[in-house]
Motif scaffolding. Structure first.
Motif, PDB file in Angstrom:
ATOM      1  N   GLN A 148       2.258  17.113   6.739  1.00  0.00           N
ATOM      2  CA  GLN A 148       2.061  16.982   5.330  1.00  0.00           C
ATOM      3  C   GLN A 148       2.413  17.166   3.897  1.00  0.00           C
ATOM      4  OE1 GLN A 148      -0.566  14.512   4.076  1.00  0.00           O
ATOM      5  NE2 GLN A 148      -0.485  13.636   6.774  1.00  0.00           N
ATOM      6  N   LEU A 166       3.056   6.017   3.169  1.00  0.00           N
ATOM      7  CA  LEU A 166       3.088   8.105   2.386  1.00  0.00           C
ATOM      8  C   LEU A 166       2.634   8.814   4.338  1.00  0.00           C
ATOM      9  CD1 LEU A 166       1.983   9.557  -1.021  1.00  0.00           C
ATOM     10  CD2 LEU A 166       4.438   8.502  -0.408  1.00  0.00           C
ATOM     11  N   GLU A 167       2.007   7.413   4.422  1.00  0.00           N
ATOM     12  CA  GLU A 167       1.452   8.443   5.779  1.00  0.00           C
ATOM     13  C   GLU A 167       2.170   8.256   6.643  1.00  0.00           C
ATOM     14  OE1 GLU A 167      -2.106   7.284   8.444  1.00  0.00           O
ATOM     15  OE2 GLU A 167      -2.364   6.110   6.750  1.00  0.00           O
ATOM     16  N   LEU A 201       4.280  15.741   1.256  1.00  0.00           N
ATOM     17  CA  LEU A 201       3.610  15.255  -0.141  1.00  0.00           C
ATOM     18  C   LEU A 201       2.992  16.331  -1.419  1.00  0.00           C
ATOM     19  CD1 LEU A 201       1.826  12.775   1.808  1.00  0.00           C
ATOM     20  CD2 LEU A 201       3.379  12.606   1.540  1.00  0.00           C
ATOM     21  N   SER A 222       0.707  -1.246   0.166  1.00  0.00           N
ATOM     22  CA  SER A 222       0.462  -0.008  -0.239  1.00  0.00           C
ATOM     23  C   SER A 222       0.695   1.196  -0.335  1.00  0.00           C
ATOM     24  CB  SER A 222      -0.805   0.082   1.158  1.00  0.00           C
ATOM     25  OG  SER A 222      -1.509   1.675   1.011  1.00  0.00           O
ATOM     26  N   SER A 269      -0.423   4.464  -0.323  1.00  0.00           N
ATOM     27  CA  SER A 269      -0.854   5.431   0.756  1.00  0.00           C
ATOM     28  C   SER A 269      -0.367   5.282   2.224  1.00  0.00           C
ATOM     29  CB  SER A 269      -2.369   5.217   0.500  1.00  0.00           C
ATOM     30  OG  SER A 269      -2.954   4.962  -0.731  1.00  0.00           O
TER      31      SER A 269
END
Length: 531
Positions: free
Chosen positions: A234, A223-224, A237, A218, A220
């Motif tokens: 944040q 990135l989290e 990104l 994943s 995502s």
């Protein structure tokens, strides 16, 4: 919370060195076998035009994917996020320009060097001398970044933290590179680059798969975690982590992007690779294959960069020996331990060696073919003496690169390489495009374009924050900068185009109409290639 890794993380230095020694031993043997066929200038400079488009495309990607790409961009993404990935976007897009405007025409109008194209319908001696000066300066800037990368990598892998120890390793890397060029010529160097490109693509793909596997494939989730381990949060990104802090940094980004996109198509060591294939069709295939290789590579660096932030943390990366350049090795150690770190280390070393070898042979060929054979000897030099001069030049260039790398050790190598791109785009691109597409372009315009772009770019770099005035400058303790941008491309590239235009109008000479017609026919059809 950021995962802290005690610095330096060297894994097993013996294993790291062992894997690298195995690579060097194999490639030295290949270079030795290839050297038996270096009997003519065409063999030494262009491998006799005997490589296919597929082989040359892979070698071209190996020549282009330098330590700046592998270490510098991964580190830039890990620390700056989105803004670091902009390097990758610029370099991939740049190859479309090379494919559409440059590859076929350059292959058809030249033999060994960029100077062949620039001087085709001009006054040979001054134009070839100018092309050689440009090639040597660009090659030295590029090699400076690669040798600096060697020092930072060794600091991390072998726990060599002293500047003296890192300098010794830079010297060793430089000497091996010089041997590649002296013995193997373009053929041996090309095979080294093919092997290195295959290893590099395999390594980054492997690390990417391992990295995604840790997060259940994943992206995502990866990135989290990365945003949690970065002070940017944040903002990691989105744009602005490095170039969005003020209007000046935004302009600096535009300047950087212009240099990256336009510089790729005018790098001498990239242009020279078009002469290692037999015809224009294979030259186009080379660019297509190189583009796909780099597309896969740069997608992988996106995962590796954010993965390093997620598992290592930007703070640990910045405080490790090598700074930003340590992101990929630190990530390899985190997910694969000593063995994976050793593999990544060997590939990074191989990357540095292969790229420096390609740059060295380009610079030495330019001096020997353009300056010695066509300026000093007025086209009357025999093959044996020309190749001998090329080898002597390789030694000088290699020594200068070693000293430059020692001086620049510790700088972000992706940024250092971007300066070489700015110089290439300023000095070479306008001249090449004018030569290929503007019939009225003449010798005066050529000289004004080359020297105007080269001189303006160098002056702006010297008086920019790159050299002085900030904590990240090469000379942080002094301040003599007055030009505000880190990358001068936004000013120097248009200035070079303007110099070429004004010089042509001021010069007034119309040139040899027969040569103009011959160049146009040859560029479009390939008739008379190699003569």
């Amino acid at each position: 919370m950021t995962v802290q890794i005690a610095a330096p993380v060297s894994g097993n230095p013996t294993l790291n060195v062992g894997i690298f020694v195995v690579f060097v031993a194999i490639t030295l043997y290949i270079v030795y076998r290839a050297s038996s066929r270096n009997t003519t200038a065409a063999d030494y400079y262009a491998a006799g035009g005997g490589f296919t488009g597929v082989q040359n495309g892979i070698a071209m990607s190996g020549d282009f994917l330098s330590a700046a790409s592998f270490l510098g961009i991964s580190g830039a993404i890990a620390v700056h996020g989105y803004d670091g990935f902009l390097y990758s976007i610029g370099w991939v897009v740049a190859w479309l320009l090379s494919l559409m405007l440059m590859a076929e025409m350059l292959r058809n109008t030249g033999r060994f060097t960029m100077g062949d194209v620039m001087s085709f319908r001009m006054n040979q001696r001054p134009v070839r001398a100018a092309a050689a000066v440009s090639t040597l300066v660009i090659s030295l800037f590029y090699m400076l970044a690669q040798t600096a990368g060697a020092g930072g990598l060794v600091a991390l892998l072998l726990n060599v933290n002293s500047k003296v120890g890192q300098s010794i390793v830079i010297v060793i890397v430089g000497l091996i590179m010089i041997f590649y060029v002296l013995v193997g010529g373009m053929k041996g160097t090309t095979w080294v680059q093919i092997i290195k490109a295959a290893l590099l693509l395999l390594s980054v793909t492997m690390v990417t798969v391992f990295m995604l596997g840790k997060f259940g494939f994943s992206f995502s989730a990866l990135l989290e975690r990365a945003t949690e381990n970065s002070p940017l949060g944040q903002g990691l990104l989105g744009p602005g982590g490095s170039y969005g802090k003020s209007n000046l940094t935004k302009i600096d980004f535009v300047s950087l992007a212009l240099a990256l996109v336009l510089g790729t198509s005018s790098l001498p060591h990239v242009l020279m690779r078009f002469y290692t294939v037999p015809n224009a069709k294979e030259a186009r295939r080379s660019v297509v294959w190189a583009t796909w290789c780099m597309f896969v590579f740069y997608l992988s660096t996106l995962v590796i960069g954010y993965g390093a932030t997620a598992l290592v943390g930007s703070s640990a990366i910045l405080h490790a020996p090598g700074g930003e350049n340590s992101a990929a090795p630190l990530l390899a150690f985190t997910i694969g331990g000593t063995v994976l770190l050793g593999i990544v280390a060997a590939v990074a070393f191989a990357t540095i060696l292969a790229v420096i070898a390609g740059l060295t042979i380009t610079a030495s060929a330019s001096f020997a073919h353009d300056v010695y054979a066509n300026v000093m000897r007025r086209g009357q030099a025999d093959t044996r003496s020309e190749v001998r001069v090329a080898r002597m030049t390789a030694i000088v260039i290699g020594v200068l690169a070693i000293f430059g790398g020692i001086l620049a050790n510790g700088q972000n190598i992706a940024f250092l390489v971007s300066l070489a791109f700015a110089i290439a785009a300023s000095a070479n691109l306008p001249t090449i495009l004018y030569s290929l597409y503007w019939r009225r372009f003449n010798t005066t315009g050529t000289l004004w374009s080359i020297y105007g772009g080269l001189g303006s770019c160098l002056v702006l770099i010297v008086f920019s924050p790159t050299l002085s005035g900030t904590s990240k400058s090469i000379f942080p303790s002094v301040d003599f900068h007055w030009f505000p941008l880190d990358n001068p491309g936004l000013v120097s590239i248009p200035f070079s185009f303007l110099c070429g235009l004004v010089g042509t109008l001021v010069g007034g000479e119309s040139g040899d109409s027969g040569k103009q017609a011959e160049m146009e026919v040859r560029a479009l059809t390939g008739i008379g290639v190699g003569t």
